[in-house]
Design a protein around this motif. Structure first.
Motif, PDB file in Angstrom:
ATOM      1  N   ARG A  30      36.056  41.000  39.263  1.00 41.01           N
ATOM      2  CA  ARG A  30      35.203  42.051  39.832  1.00 41.01           C
ATOM      3  C   ARG A  30      35.929  43.385  39.924  1.00 41.01           C
ATOM      4  O   ARG A  30      35.359  44.419  39.613  1.00 41.01           O
ATOM      5  N   LYS A  31      37.176  43.390  40.362  1.00 41.77           N
ATOM      6  CA  LYS A  31      37.934  44.627  40.539  1.00 41.77           C
ATOM      7  C   LYS A  31      38.601  45.087  39.246  1.00 41.77           C
ATOM      8  O   LYS A  31      38.737  46.284  39.017  1.00 41.77           O
ATOM      9  N   VAL A  33      37.731  44.781  36.041  1.00 43.74           N
ATOM     10  CA  VAL A  33      36.905  45.301  34.953  1.00 43.74           C
ATOM     11  C   VAL A  33      36.729  46.806  35.054  1.00 43.74           C
ATOM     12  O   VAL A  33      36.690  47.505  34.045  1.00 43.74           O
ATOM     13  N   SER A  34      36.663  47.327  36.264  1.00 42.96           N
ATOM     14  CA  SER A  34      36.477  48.765  36.434  1.00 42.96           C
ATOM     15  C   SER A  34      37.795  49.533  36.439  1.00 42.96           C
ATOM     16  O   SER A  34      37.805  50.747  36.582  1.00 42.96           O
ATOM     17  N   SER A  35      38.907  48.838  36.295  1.00 40.74           N
ATOM     18  CA  SER A  35      40.220  49.469  36.328  1.00 40.74           C
ATOM     19  C   SER A  35      40.622  49.963  34.934  1.00 40.74           C
ATOM     20  O   SER A  35      40.310  49.325  33.919  1.00 40.74           O
ATOM     21  N   PRO A  36      41.346  51.070  34.871  1.00 38.39           N
ATOM     22  CA  PRO A  36      41.834  51.529  33.563  1.00 38.39           C
ATOM     23  C   PRO A  36      42.963  50.657  33.015  1.00 38.39           C
ATOM     24  O   PRO A  36      43.257  50.686  31.830  1.00 38.39           O
ATOM     25  N   LEU A  38      43.305  47.135  32.798  1.00 35.74           N
ATOM     26  CA  LEU A  38      42.706  45.807  32.863  1.00 35.74           C
ATOM     27  C   LEU A  38      43.732  44.697  32.644  1.00 35.74           C
ATOM     28  O   LEU A  38      43.800  43.737  33.400  1.00 35.74           O
ATOM     29  N   TRP A  41      46.069  44.134  35.655  1.00 32.11           N
ATOM     30  CA  TRP A  41      45.374  43.439  36.743  1.00 32.11           C
ATOM     31  C   TRP A  41      45.346  41.932  36.497  1.00 32.11           C
ATOM     32  O   TRP A  41      45.689  41.138  37.369  1.00 32.11           O
TER      33      TRP A  41
END
Length: 104
Positions: A30-31, A33-36, A38, A41
């Motif tokens: 969830r978190k 996918v929106s991170s630059p 990826l 993470w």
């Protein structure tokens, strides 16, 4: 009686490890996918989750295969629980729709 209690505690500990592992995976997806970053993470999350779970199973087992099996059983049960709890309403509705469409 004492051995049964030990196996129940091992299963509970395995369930806690499973909730941590699969809940952490859900949170990472969830978190992340929106991170630059990826890949970072997912890689850090994998290392953290695997380290905690492997150390947990090491302490659960303590040389007894019965405790390891009970812990693994709890871990697998936690997977199904987390899967059920994290299911979105869209997935739930689409699975019901598939059942209706494919019904005889």
């Amino acid at each position: 009686m004492n051995e049964t209690l030990t196996l129940i505690r091992a299963g509970g500990a395995g369930a806690a490890l499973g909730a941590f592992f699969f809940g952490g995976l859900w949170w990472t997806v969830r978190k992340g996918v929106s991170s630059p970053r990826l890949a970072l993470w997912f890689f850090v999350s994998l290392l953290l989750r695997m380290s905690v779970v492997l150390a947990g199973f090491y302490f659960i087992g303590r040389g007894s295969w019965q405790r390891l099996v009970a812990g693994l059983f709890g871990f697998i049960i936690a997977r199904f629980i987390v899967l059920r709890l994290t299911r979105t309403s869209d997935e739930h509705q689409s699975s019901q729709l598939k059942e209706i469409i494919h019904a005889p």
